[in-house]
Design an enzyme around this catalytic site. Structure first.
Site, PDB file in Angstrom:
ATOM      1  N   SER A 415       0.832  -1.206   0.000  1.00 40.94           N
ATOM      2  CA  SER A 415       0.000   0.000   0.000  1.00 40.94           C
ATOM      3  C   SER A 415       0.862   1.249   0.000  1.00 40.94           C
ATOM      4  CB  SER A 415      -0.918   0.000   1.220  1.00 40.94           C
ATOM      5  OG  SER A 415      -0.174  -0.157   2.388  1.00 40.94           O
ATOM      6  N   HIS A 436      -3.101  -2.771  -5.962  1.00 34.94           N
ATOM      7  CA  HIS A 436      -3.407  -2.379  -4.589  1.00 34.94           C
ATOM      8  C   HIS A 436      -4.895  -2.560  -4.339  1.00 34.94           C
ATOM      9  CE1 HIS A 436      -3.800   0.902  -1.316  1.00 34.94           C
ATOM     10  NE2 HIS A 436      -3.503  -0.266  -0.767  1.00 34.94           N
ATOM     11  N   GLU A 448      -6.248  -0.075  -7.273  1.00 38.83           N
ATOM     12  CA  GLU A 448      -5.248   0.852  -7.819  1.00 38.83           C
ATOM     13  C   GLU A 448      -4.236   0.017  -8.591  1.00 38.83           C
ATOM     14  OE1 GLU A 448      -4.004   2.900  -4.215  1.00 38.83           O
ATOM     15  OE2 GLU A 448      -4.757   4.783  -5.007  1.00 38.83           O
ATOM     16  N   ASN A 486      -4.314   6.660  -0.569  1.00 34.93           N
ATOM     17  CA  ASN A 486      -3.730   6.793   0.771  1.00 34.93           C
ATOM     18  C   ASN A 486      -2.884   8.043   0.919  1.00 34.93           C
ATOM     19  OD1 ASN A 486      -5.025   4.566   1.698  1.00 34.93           O
ATOM     20  ND2 ASN A 486      -3.276   3.182   1.498  1.00 34.93           N
TER      21      ASN A 486
END
Ligand code: T1G
Length: 703
Positions: A415, A436, A448, A486
């Site tokens: 991540s 991801h 992702e 993120n």
């Protein structure tokens, strides 16, 4: 025989043995464009005077009957004929009209069918009124005619959910009259037409059927249920108003009321946001680098690591028909992983996501664990989901590089780690990519697809093809700490912490953001995910943290007390006897008060509007930076990331669309004001400055 006429090539008219077959020809989904509406108007005008035609059959050419109004026309000046008027002319016909439904008869398409006198469906047909998903209500008689056929409850369920139903259910509800055994719409329609002619069937106008019955209490129940569920979206409640009109007014007045409600929804920012989301969901996978690029074939998938993520990814692949071999480091871990996967598949069975037969076949044939990497020698794709340590990842990728066949794709579910560095551990960096997933991986739509420097374009294409197979939404991301989602989360999460230090409580912030439309506020999300995740991230980033960065300590205080959120029944909230609904914790407020004291901060009260503006300014500012750096290809990629992976309210369109709705000049003004207190955190994005200077919007970067 009357010569065939094609009206503006969008609608064909042809009479065979007394039956006028009217065919809509507007690929790919026979949307009711102005050409189609004009063509239908002309075709039904001809039908009304054509003495050779005793009955009409309306069908759609290609894969579906009419799938709705042409969404591309919304927001543009309306053009005649208006759909409600056209449908009324069909219903007023003196000779019977049959609509033959196949594929997906949705929205205006179903409304056209409701204007017909008889409705026939092919077995595979689905019908629905998805207008609410676009911020609208059915605007061509659906709210007035459907309840006359099905009753108010069934009609409101269909309209407010936007959910399509299968032919069987539609027959049971009275939406359609028959299900044909034919597979071709024209054949089915001609057979039904002759059946009706033989029985001398006459016109049967839905609009002339008795108004549906409903009590004020039932309407009130619908309104309170929808108010809770729609989290600020207007159109579901407008459906109730329209159906109330169907029950209390004569048909013509009900139609007028429906039009008023439809036009107010059409004018709402929510309609613009939801239609943006509709098209963004389709554009996000349309990338220049993928044009004409064939994906590699993936049927055998290897997963390294059977923890929460690895097991979730395995289940996502298994539910989509892929074959999965999951590798763990020893037999105990492998059997634990097998138990997790089996439990998750059992949950899918219980929820009706898969049949018993499919469930058993998956466990018997498509899934296995192993502790030897050699078992992956035939895998087409391997996804590692091991501990977030570069050393561990390097070891995994070196082993994969040694055993996997040439052309196998090696993917990391990391991540935040640098996938360029992971790829460098192999002799095949062109086959390495980031995939991801978001927890729970077999539920969350977002994937992702993180593209390091050396990755081959067909490997990127394979990532997008895998997302389609898994029924997920792939967003292309560049390599940086946190990729798209993120990275932006870290910024607006910090903004929330700063607001707490400055005077807001975590509970104020959660409440304000839920009122904005989020399912959960940021502190509730932290409690759900586990405060230890943020704690580990802060520790990881501490050594390289800029000394100007404001870092709140109150969350660390909770972690030091092992209060990690729901999993320990206490975090920002207290979760009494394992309930998932927490209550505020006075001790958290004491920790925050103490920290403000240490920092010499005099707390400022913040109202919900202030909280949302600051929170969104941080999210938008970082989103613009992510686009400017090419980590996200376009603003719509940031929108799709947040709509499909972070619970951003869909009726707000995503952070970038929302920024345009607020107006970039206002956003820049906020950023510059906040920067007066914290120039480091609030540095306005240069892209926003440039767009404001040119009077342009973020959406101008989406094409
Ligand atoms: N209008 C314009 N374009 C549309 C469209 C529509 N209604 N539906 C699909 N497209 C485009 C789509 O953008 C894509 O384009 C291509 O067709 C294939 O779509 C008066 C006001 C029908 C289930 O909401 O749900 O009627 O990317 O990739 O996966 O009360 O499309 O190829 O350039 O989605 O097979 C109500 C919306 C409108 C249906 C097919 N109807 N469409 O799914 O293909 S409002 C809808 C869908 C209304 C009335 C109100 C799906 C589908 P491109 P696709 P698919």
């Amino acid at each position: 025989m009357t010569p065939t006429n094609s009206y503006e090539s969008a609608v064909d008219y042809d009479v065979t043995d007394g039956v006028a077959v009217i065919t809509v020809q507007n690929p790919p989904v026979n949307a009711l464009s102005v050409a189609v509406r004009r063509g239908l108007d002309a075709a039904f005008a001809q039908f009304s005077t054509d003495t050779d035609a005793k009955i009409a059959v309306l069908i759609g050419e290609g894969r579906t009957f009419i799938a709705g109004a042409d969404i591309k026309e919304f927001g543009k000046p309306p053009q005649e004929p208006r759909l409600p008027d056209l449908i009324q002319r069909i219903e007023n016909s003196e000779k019977p009209v049959i609509a033959v439904l196949h594929g997906t008869a949705l929205g205006g398409g179903l409304e056209v069918a409701l204007g017909a006198h008889y409705r026939l469906a092919l077995p595979s047909a689905k019908v629905g009124l998805p207008e609410v998903t676009l911020g609208l209500i059915p605007g061509a008689g659906g709210t007035q005619r459907l309840p006359r056929l099905t009753g108010v409850d069934a009609a409101l369920s269909l309209m407010t959910s936007g959910r399509p139903i299968k032919a069987e259910e539609a027959l049971n509800l009275g939406v359609i009259d028959q299900i044909s055994t034919e597979t071709d719409p024209k054949t089915a329609g001609l057979a039904y037409a002759n059946q009706l002619l033989a029985t001398k069937a006459t016109v049967r106008r839905v609009g002339e059927m008795p108004a549906p019955l409903v009590t004020a209490t039932e309407l009130a129940d619908w309104r309170s249920k929808l108010t809770k569920k729609s989290r600020g979206q207007l159109s579901p409640l407008a459906c109730v108003d329209a159906v109330e009109a169907a029950a209390t007014l004569d048909f013509a007045s009900g139609m007028t009321r429906e039009r008023e409600l439809f036009m107010s929804m059409l004018a709402s920012p929510q309609r613009a946001a939801l239609i943006h989301a509709f098209f963004a969901e389709r554009k996000v996978s349309k990338l220049p680098e993928l044009q004409g690029m064939d994906a590699r074939s993936v049927t055998k998938v290897g997963i390294i690591g059977g923890g929460t993520m690895g097991a979730g990814i395995a289940v996502s692949c298994l539910l989509s028909g892929l074959d999965v071999t999951l590798i763990e480091r020893n037999e105990d871990a492998a059997s634990t992983a097998k138990a997790t996967v089996t439990r998750l598949l059992g949950d899918s069975l219980k929820r009706g996501k898969i049949s018993e037969a499919k469930h058993n076949a998956i466990l018997a044939e498509s899934f296995r664990t192993n502790i030897d990497y050699a078992a992956l020698s035939q895998a087409d794709l391997v996804i590692e989901a091991v501990f977030e340590s570069m050393e561990v990842k390097h070891d995994v990728f070196r082993q994969l590089d040694a055993v996997c066949k040439p052309g196998a794709i090696l993917a990391s579910n990391t991540s935040y780690l640098d996938i360029n560095e992971i790829a460098a551990a192999t002799n095949r960096p062109q086959d390495v990519i980031g995939l991801h997933f978001f927890s729970p991986a077999h539920v969350m739509k977002l994937l992702e697809v993180v593209v390091p420097d050396a990755t081959a374009p067909d490997v990127v294409a394979t990532g997008f093809a895998l997302a389609k197979t898994l029924n997920k939404i792939a967003v292309r991301a560049g390599v940086c700490d946190g990729f798209i989602g993120n990275r932006i989360l870290a910024t607006y999460r910090a903004a929330a912490d700063h607001m707490v230090l400055d005077g807001a409580s975590p509970y104020d912030i959660d409440r304000a953001l839920k009122a904005f439309g989020f399912a959960m506020g940021p502190f509730e999300v932290s409690d759900l995910a586990g405060l230890d995740i943020g704690w580990a991230t802060r520790k990881r980033k501490a050594p390289t943290l800029d000394p100007r960065a404001r870092v709140a300590k109150f969350a660390d205080r909770l972690c030091e007390l092992s209060r990690f959120g729901q999993k320990t029944s206490r975090g920002f909230y207290i979760y009494a006897d394992g309930s998932r609904r927490g209550s505020p914790d006075a001790e958290v407020l004491q920790f925050i008060e103490a920290e403000r004291g240490e920092l010499g901060i005099t707390p400022q009260k913040m109202d919900d509007e202030t909280i949302v503006r600051r929170y969104m300014a941080a999210m938008i500012n970082e989103g613009a930076k992510v686009v400017a750096e090419g980590i996200a290809q376009r603003p719509l990629d940031v929108d799709m990331t947040f709509l499909s992976g972070y619970g951003f309210p869909r009726h707000r369109g995503g952070p970038m669309h929302y920024a345009d709705e607020i107006g970039l000049p206002a956003i820049l003004t906020d950023l510059e004001r906040y920067a007066q207190d914290d120039a480091y955190f609030w540095q306005p994005s240069q892209l926003i400055r440039d767009l404001v200077a040119k009077g342009q919007t973020l959406s101008s970067l989406n094409d």
